[in-house]
Design an enzyme around this catalytic site. Structure first.
Site, PDB file in Angstrom:
ATOM      1  N   LYS A 196       0.846  -1.201   0.000  1.00  0.00           N
ATOM      2  CA  LYS A 196       0.000   0.000   0.000  1.00  0.00           C
ATOM      3  C   LYS A 196       0.880   1.249   0.000  1.00  0.00           C
ATOM      4  CE  LYS A 196      -3.955  -1.807   2.621  1.00  0.00           C
ATOM      5  NZ  LYS A 196      -4.985  -1.619   1.598  1.00  0.00           N
ATOM      6  N   ARG A 203     -10.268 -11.499   2.250  1.00  0.00           N
ATOM      7  CA  ARG A 203     -11.098 -12.595   1.721  1.00  0.00           C
ATOM      8  C   ARG A 203     -10.380 -13.936   1.803  1.00  0.00           C
ATOM      9  NH1 ARG A 203     -11.620  -9.458  -3.894  1.00  0.00           N
ATOM     10  NH2 ARG A 203     -11.265  -7.742  -2.458  1.00  0.00           N
TER      11      ARG A 203
HETATM   12  N1  BES Z   1      -8.151  -3.660   4.506  1.00  0.00           N
HETATM   13  C1  BES Z   1      -8.320  -3.316   3.130  1.00  0.00           C
HETATM   14  C2  BES Z   1      -9.634  -2.600   2.875  1.00  0.00           C
HETATM   15  C3  BES Z   1      -9.706  -1.161   3.309  1.00  0.00           C
HETATM   16  C4  BES Z   1      -9.171  -0.166   2.547  1.00  0.00           C
HETATM   17  C5  BES Z   1     -10.380  -0.839   4.462  1.00  0.00           C
HETATM   18  C6  BES Z   1      -9.288   1.152   2.953  1.00  0.00           C
HETATM   19  C7  BES Z   1     -10.493   0.473   4.860  1.00  0.00           C
HETATM   20  C8  BES Z   1      -9.950   1.470   4.104  1.00  0.00           C
HETATM   21  C9  BES Z   1      -8.313  -4.567   2.274  1.00  0.00           C
HETATM   22  O1  BES Z   1      -7.508  -5.601   2.706  1.00  0.00           O
HETATM   23  C10 BES Z   1      -7.793  -4.156   0.934  1.00  0.00           C
HETATM   24  O2  BES Z   1      -6.655  -3.778   0.871  1.00  0.00           O
HETATM   25  N2  BES Z   1      -8.626  -4.241  -0.090  1.00  0.00           N
HETATM   26  C11 BES Z   1      -8.250  -3.852  -1.384  1.00  0.00           C
HETATM   27  C12 BES Z   1      -8.803  -4.866  -2.363  1.00  0.00           C
HETATM   28  C13 BES Z   1      -8.291  -4.687  -3.768  1.00  0.00           C
HETATM   29  C14 BES Z   1      -6.828  -5.056  -3.833  1.00  0.00           C
HETATM   30  C15 BES Z   1      -9.102  -5.550  -4.675  1.00  0.00           C
HETATM   31  C16 BES Z   1      -8.827  -2.476  -1.660  1.00  0.00           C
HETATM   32  O3  BES Z   1      -9.961  -2.203  -1.260  1.00  0.00           O
HETATM   33  O4  BES Z   1      -8.119  -1.660  -2.238  1.00  0.00           O
HETATM   34 MN    MN Z   2      -5.493  -5.419   2.046  1.00  0.00          MN
END
Ligand code: BES
Ligand code: MN
Ligand code: ZN
Length: 520
Positions: free
Chosen positions: A266, A340
């Site tokens: 990230k 997931r």
């Molecule tokens: N924990 C994150 C989701 C999230 C993002 C929660 C921002 C709160 C604020 C999750 O694990 C994630 O990173 N999801 C990705 C999925 C994507 C790679 C398909 C996302 O939402 O960017």
């Molecule tokens: Mn994530």
């Protein structure tokens, strides 16, 4: 925090020698002959106050009123959301006050739900995170330890009041654990918190480590944990309030104690907020804390797959294919879609309980934040009755959710040439495609998924966990009482604990203890 409920009229409230008196005034207020009525009447006549929602008037040392400080707050039609807002505003007005106790008094008869909302707002407004601060550092805000809630004929609201106090205890625990930084809330520490919780009556806890998880074949969960030096934990909590044979509701909470994204790293801004990525797990702990308080005649299982998502020489890489506990192979195209992966194995594990329903709770997608913001959680369900029950529970708890679709066409993007399923689809409808992925592993029972990415915490200056959706879940669970098949031993279902003697009853909300001995 200690809450008490008492039947109280304004004349009695005027004689209460409390450091702070908060009076909630609803539209249609008819002043009596007491000192508080006189104050309200004068303020309304002068145009300084009205019963309109969120109107406030704070005074100090009023005539014939024993309280040191008195705050009048308008609550409009007296609906629960207005009560909650008014109490929050009144607490903010008392911010600088040196008081650890207050009396909150409804000027008129209040609906039970309004009294519940007042408890909720007082608990929310008085929580302070201080676990990783030096003692005495936090000088801001009212340090409430005790609150007396009064209203004419308050006894009629006893059951609602007890429920609100029980929920407040659970919300506090969820906020506390979600707020703790990742180095103070590792998978091991989360498991210890669950084990400490299991000392309460009717609760049991079992914790699995890397070896047991490998034996179960949880290849997707293991894949996420690989990149971290912190050992994974799989937590199983059980609350038994009904006959043994009664099918439980299973709650599954995403327990990513820190989400860096893994190799699909990230960006740096706001990455600290990914310590909240175990908010689903924290909400499961909070629900069990509330169950211990409310003792409903129900069986509930809580499952928490807990690990960190880190980049490392051993971490999973984009394109890697792993085998889940269900036997389905998964191509991990993005290591940041890790939630997931840990959830799918927990959903397979849930089958062994032959559950009435399984609900997973996860900070799953940024897409859900874009879709619904911080107001409503995303809700997906394989069953209309379950969706309606969750929706209604959210409204009643002031912890609302909104149903999103699960059309099969949304699953198109999860197809891949290299495994049974990919862990990501494209950017469109990201919250839905994540739910479609989970649904593949939840075919054996009635299932719902709550995406709390937008609602579990607040960012900015108010940064911190909200404790959602503990309120929604507890309301849902209490609504399930009696809906289960009647118990084989014919035990009548117990109502949530209420003051049977009709006297003032005080119920404690324990503050988070430090140093691993945490009990809430
Ligand atoms: N924990 C994150 C989701 C999230 C993002 C929660 C921002 C709160 C604020 C999750 O694990 C994630 O990173 N999801 C990705 C999925 C994507 C790679 C398909 C996302 O939402 O960017
Ligand atoms: Mn994530
Ligand atoms: Zn995540």
């Amino acid at each position: 925090m200690d809450f008490q409920l008492s039947s109280l009229r304004l004349a009695q409230a005027a004689a209460d020698k409390t450091p702070a008196l908060l009076v909630l005034v609803q539209q249609g207020f008819e002043p009596g002959g007491d000192a508080i009525s006189a104050l309200i009447g004068r303020a309304i006549d002068a145009g300084d106050f009205s019963a309109e929602a969120s109107k406030l008037l704070a005074s100090y040392g009023a005539v014939r009123i024993a309280a040191a400080r008195i705050v009048l707050a308008g609550i409009g039609d007296g609906s629960p959301p207005k009560v909650r807002k008014a109490v929050a505003a009144a607490l903010a007005a008392l911010k600088g006050a040196n008081a650890n106790t207050l009396t909150l008094c409804f000027a008129q008869a209040a609906a039970p739900a309004a009294i519940g909302a007042a408890v909720q707002a007082l608990a929310e407004g008085s929580y302070r995170y201080d676990t990783t601060k030096s003692p005495g550092e936090d000088k801001d805000g009212l340090k409430l330890k005790q609150a007396l809630i009064g209203a004419p004929e308050a006894e009629a609201a006893r059951a609602e009041f007890d429920r609100a106090v029980g929920i407040a205890t659970g919300v506090r625990m969820a906020r506390e654990w979600a707020n703790r930084p990742a180095n103070h809330a590792t998978p091991t520490l989360l498991a210890e918190a669950a084990q400490a919780l299991a000392k309460l009556p009717r609760l049991r806890c079992k914790v699995l480590g890397p070896k047991e998880v490998a034996e179960l074949g949880m290849g997707a969960f293991q894949a996420v944990a690989r990149g971290s030096a912190e050992e994974l934990r799989f937590i199983e909590l059980r609350y038994q309030g009904a006959a043994k044979g009664e099918a439980p509701v299973v709650l599954v909470g995403k327990g990513i104690t820190f989400d860096t994204g893994g190799i699909s790293l990230k960006p740096a801004p706001e990455m600290d907020e990914m310590k909240f990525d175990m908010s689903g797990a924290a909400s499961v702990l909070g629900v069990f804390r509330a169950l211990a308080e409310l003792k409903p005649a129900l069986n509930v299982v809580g499952l928490i797959p807990a690990c960190e998502n880190m980049p490392d020489g051993r971490a999973i890489k984009p394109g890697d294919v792993v085998t889940s506990m269900s036997g389905q192979t998964i191509e991990i195209l993005n290591t940041d879609a890790e939630g997931r992966l840990v959830l799918c194995d927990a959903l397979s594990y849930a089958e062994r309980f032959t559950p009435r329903a399984v609900i997973d709770i996860a900070t799953l997608t940024g897409a859900c934040v874009i879709a619904l913001g911080g107001v409503r959680s995303g809700m997906f369900a394989s069953d209309d009755a379950l969706a309606e029950a969750l929706h209604a529970a959210g409204e009643a708890a002031l912890d609302p959710c909104w149903r999103l679709p699960l059309d099969e066409d949304y699953a198109e993007g999860l197809k891949t040439n290299f495994a049974d399923v990919a862990n990501v689809a494209g950017r469109p409808a990201g919250a839905v495609t994540a739910a479609k992925f989970l649904q593949r592993f939840a075919k054996a029972y009635t299932w719902a998924h709550l995406d709390i990415a937008g609602t579990a915490w607040k960012g900015g200056t108010a940064k911190g966990a909200t404790g959602r959706p503990v309120g929604l879940l507890v309301h849902y669970l209490l609504g399930q009482m009696g809906a289960a098949a009647s118990s084989p031993d014919g035990e009548p279902p117990a109502k949530p604990s209420s003051g049977k003697d009709g006297k003032r009853k005080s119920t404690k909300v324990v503050k988070g203890a430090k140093g691993g001995k945490t009990r809430d």
